[in-house]
Design a protein around this motif. Structure first.
Motif, short mmCIF file in Angstrom:
data_model
loop_
_atom_site.label_atom_id
_atom_site.label_comp_id
_atom_site.label_asym_id
_atom_site.label_seq_id
_atom_site.Cartn_x
_atom_site.Cartn_y
_atom_site.Cartn_z
N THR A 197 12.27 -53.21 9.54
CA THR A 197 11.92 -52.14 10.47
C THR A 197 10.59 -51.50 10.11
N THR A 198 9.74 -51.32 11.12
CA THR A 198 8.43 -50.70 10.94
C THR A 198 8.24 -49.61 11.99
N VAL A 199 7.78 -48.44 11.57
CA VAL A 199 7.47 -47.36 12.49
C VAL A 199 5.96 -47.16 12.55
N VAL A 200 5.43 -46.93 13.75
CA VAL A 200 3.98 -46.81 13.94
C VAL A 200 3.68 -45.57 14.78
N PRO A 201 3.36 -44.44 14.18
CA PRO A 201 2.83 -43.31 14.95
C PRO A 201 1.38 -43.61 15.36
N PHE A 202 0.97 -43.12 16.53
CA PHE A 202 -0.35 -43.46 17.05
C PHE A 202 -0.86 -42.35 17.96
N MET A 203 -2.17 -42.39 18.21
CA MET A 203 -2.78 -41.58 19.27
C MET A 203 -4.00 -42.32 19.79
N TYR A 204 -4.35 -42.05 21.05
CA TYR A 204 -5.47 -42.76 21.67
C TYR A 204 -6.16 -41.87 22.68
N THR A 205 -7.39 -42.23 23.02
CA THR A 205 -8.13 -41.53 24.07
C THR A 205 -9.07 -42.51 24.76
N ILE A 206 -9.21 -42.34 26.07
CA ILE A 206 -10.13 -43.15 26.87
C ILE A 206 -10.97 -42.18 27.69
N PRO A 207 -12.15 -41.79 27.20
CA PRO A 207 -13.00 -40.83 27.92
C PRO A 207 -13.43 -41.36 29.28
N GLY A 208 -13.27 -40.56 30.30
CA GLY A 208 -13.72 -40.95 31.63
C GLY A 208 -12.95 -42.09 32.24
N ALA A 209 -11.66 -42.24 31.88
CA ALA A 209 -10.89 -43.38 32.34
C ALA A 209 -10.62 -43.33 33.84
N THR A 210 -10.45 -42.15 34.39
CA THR A 210 -10.13 -42.05 35.82
C THR A 210 -10.87 -40.86 36.42
N SER A 211 -11.77 -41.13 37.37
CA SER A 211 -12.55 -40.09 38.05
C SER A 211 -13.23 -39.16 37.04
N GLU A 212 -13.76 -39.78 35.98
CA GLU A 212 -14.48 -39.08 34.91
C GLU A 212 -13.58 -38.15 34.09
N GLU A 213 -12.27 -38.25 34.28
CA GLU A 213 -11.33 -37.48 33.47
C GLU A 213 -10.86 -38.33 32.29
N ASP A 214 -10.70 -37.67 31.14
CA ASP A 214 -10.21 -38.39 29.96
C ASP A 214 -8.71 -38.64 30.08
N VAL A 215 -8.27 -39.76 29.51
CA VAL A 215 -6.85 -40.07 29.41
C VAL A 215 -6.52 -40.21 27.93
N SER A 216 -5.58 -39.40 27.44
CA SER A 216 -5.22 -39.42 26.03
C SER A 216 -3.71 -39.39 25.88
N GLY A 217 -3.24 -39.78 24.71
CA GLY A 217 -1.81 -39.76 24.46
C GLY A 217 -1.51 -39.96 22.99
N PHE A 218 -0.27 -39.68 22.63
CA PHE A 218 0.16 -39.92 21.26
C PHE A 218 1.66 -40.18 21.28
N GLY A 219 2.16 -40.77 20.21
CA GLY A 219 3.58 -41.08 20.13
C GLY A 219 3.87 -41.94 18.92
N ALA A 220 4.96 -42.66 18.98
CA ALA A 220 5.34 -43.56 17.90
C ALA A 220 6.23 -44.64 18.46
N HIS A 221 6.17 -45.83 17.88
CA HIS A 221 7.10 -46.89 18.29
C HIS A 221 7.67 -47.55 17.04
N VAL A 222 8.85 -48.09 17.20
CA VAL A 222 9.57 -48.72 16.10
C VAL A 222 9.86 -50.17 16.46
N THR A 223 9.60 -51.09 15.55
CA THR A 223 9.91 -52.50 15.77
C THR A 223 10.96 -52.95 14.76
N PHE A 224 11.81 -53.84 15.21
CA PHE A 224 12.88 -54.36 14.38
C PHE A 224 12.93 -55.88 14.57
N SER A 225 12.95 -56.64 13.48
CA SER A 225 13.01 -58.10 13.58
C SER A 225 13.96 -58.62 12.50
N PHE A 226 14.55 -59.77 12.80
CA PHE A 226 15.48 -60.37 11.84
C PHE A 226 15.48 -61.89 12.03
#
Length: 272
Positions: A243-272
């Protein structure tokens, strides 16, 4: 044998977290229902490693010098995903070592194998590609070429990616550049650059580059499109061997109509 099972309804609208990060299953494809998403088989054949199956890339067995970890989908594969990580669906991928750290890969793929359009027909979307890699312990280079037939439009892509890890410092730098030629249209370009650094038991990664392909010349002030860049930061931490956990954040300046799009969160992966 690889069998993948997935569920989810993340994609949603344009510039939503799901589309930017390429997560989950679109609602029209069976949201919130466990479904088999990957089914393919890898085996050796006369010195080659061969993979065949559904829902895998034509580049599935290829070596790559890209050591970049990212969360924004457009930054993936060091910005050269149309060539060095050639996509597709129903695929055959093969690679072989050439000696002295060199390796060679080829692959073919089609997106319409489960429809009446068929594989390798004028109506279907087909992909062909090859790559050549030179990988050492502290650095590597990959060059790849792909030819795609999407409907009636032919596209070619040429990508170059590389990575470097100084012997005296555990920082890995990766980047890539890709150019594309679209039939009866303008050429495109895209790129990505980033670095990863081990902290505690995890790895911190920082990535930046173009938010996909853009028309024109990145070295010219006369580009046909305004270039939009994307940036992300993530920390991959293994909770245990599976199991691996990955917290993250991102930003895309001017992505839509010159407005920035940003976000943050975390995802977990599990493999066997």
């Amino acid at each position: 044998l690889n069998i993948g099972i997935e569920t989810g309804n993340a994609p949603g609208a344009t510039n939503s977290t799901g589309t930017i990060l390429d997560w989950g299953v679109a609602p029209t494809e069976g949201a919130d229902i466990l479904k088999v998403s990957d089914l393919n088989y890898t085996f050796p054949l006369y010195g080659w490693t061969v993979a065949v199956g559904d829902s895998m890339d034509a580049s599935a067995t290829w070596s790559s010098a890209c050591a970049l970890s990212n969360t924004v989908d457009a930054l993936g594969d060091c910005g050269a995903g149309n060539s060095t990580a050639l996509g597709g669906d129903l695929s055959i991928s093969a690679s072989t070592p050439l000696g002295d750290s060199w390796s060679f890969g080829v692959g073919v793929s089609a997106n319409e194998g489960t429809t009446t359009d068929g594989i390798f027909t004028d109506e279907g979307d087909d992909y062909y590609g090859a790559s050549l890699s030179y990988l050492k312990d502290t650095y590597g280079v990959t060059v790849a070429y792909s030819y795609t037939e999407v409907g009636t439009i032919d596209k070619t892509f040429l990508g170059l990616v590389g990575s470097y890890t100084p012997e005296a410092f555990p920082l890995t730098i990766s980047g890539g550049y890709e150019i594309g030629t679209v039939e009866d249209d303008d050429d495109t370009y895209q790129y990505s650059l980033g670095a990863s650094y081990p902290i505690a038991d995890g790895t911190l990664s920082v990535t930046g580059g173009t938010n996909g392909a853009f028309v024109g010349d990145s070295d010219s002030d006369m580009s046909d499109e305004e270039e939009i860049r994307a940036y992300d930061v993530s920390y991959s931490y293994p909770i245990n061997d599976s199991t691996t956990v990955v917290p993250f954040m991102y930003t895309i300046p001017g992505a839509t109509s010159e407005e920035d799009v940003s976000g943050f969160g975390a995802h977990v992966t599990f493999s066997f």
